[in-house]
Design an enzyme around this catalytic site. Sequence first.
Site, short mmCIF file in Angstrom:
data_model
loop_
_atom_site.label_atom_id
_atom_site.label_comp_id
_atom_site.label_asym_id
_atom_site.label_seq_id
_atom_site.Cartn_x
_atom_site.Cartn_y
_atom_site.Cartn_z
N THR A 102 0.88 -1.17 0.12
CA THR A 102 0.12 0.26 0.08
C THR A 102 0.99 1.16 -0.05
O THR A 102 2.08 1.11 0.54
CB THR A 102 -1.03 -0.02 1.14
OG1 THR A 102 -1.37 1.36 1.42
CG2 THR A 102 -0.17 -0.30 2.43
N CYS A 150 -1.35 5.06 -6.03
CA CYS A 150 -2.26 4.12 -5.05
C CYS A 150 -2.31 2.82 -5.53
O CYS A 150 -2.33 2.66 -6.98
CB CYS A 150 -3.57 4.84 -4.92
SG CYS A 150 -4.77 3.72 -3.97
#
Length: 228
Positions: free
Chosen positions: A83, A195
């Site tokens: 992430t 992202c």
Amino acid sequence: MKTIGLIGGMSWESSAHYYAAINRETARRLGGLHSAPLILHSVDFAPVAALQSEGRWEEAGQQLNAVARSLEAAGAQVLGLATNTMHVVAGVMLAGVDIPFVHIADPTAAALLADGFDTVGLLGTRFTMEMDFYKARLRERGLTVMVPEVDHTNLNGIIYDELCKGIVRDESREVYQAAIDRMAARGAQAVILGCTEIGMLIDDSTSSLPTYDTTQLHAEALVDAALG
């Protein structure tokens, strides 16, 4: 090949892409039936997302620290955090962890610089776009970084309300395309998909700027570290 420890689940949609990318890259390099020795700890994202929205970063970091320690104890020799946003707590997460950590921004910066780019646009969650932890690391490597001059809440909502749930909408792609176009007009030469879910929505075929998918670049860097 060293065993990769991967902290995933944020979201599981992108973690599935990580698993595939790491194993494809391992097979490409080693051939035959080779795949990566990998230990994946997939967290429940809902409590983590709640801590994000409440700004309880220290607590989130401590929770990920427990996960990182457990992966090391289980035999992981290289660590990755699947992430972008949660790299904001990398320092807390790595307390007492002795295995090498591959930071997601580093292979991204290296790829951009190798291709001759120095001014880049950054897309991500509102935390990644608005906080400095990610942009600062890119700047330290010589990049000029800009973020969209639009409502970050809208871009953020597409990530959390759609992509994290596996929903890919043409209307949302158009929102991201418009944000990229505006950064191009301001001088961005390429765009970071900062992202791990955005690659589900945007790639070189749908962007006016060259795209750098952090999921793929990070997966390749983890294989580098495991083979190194």
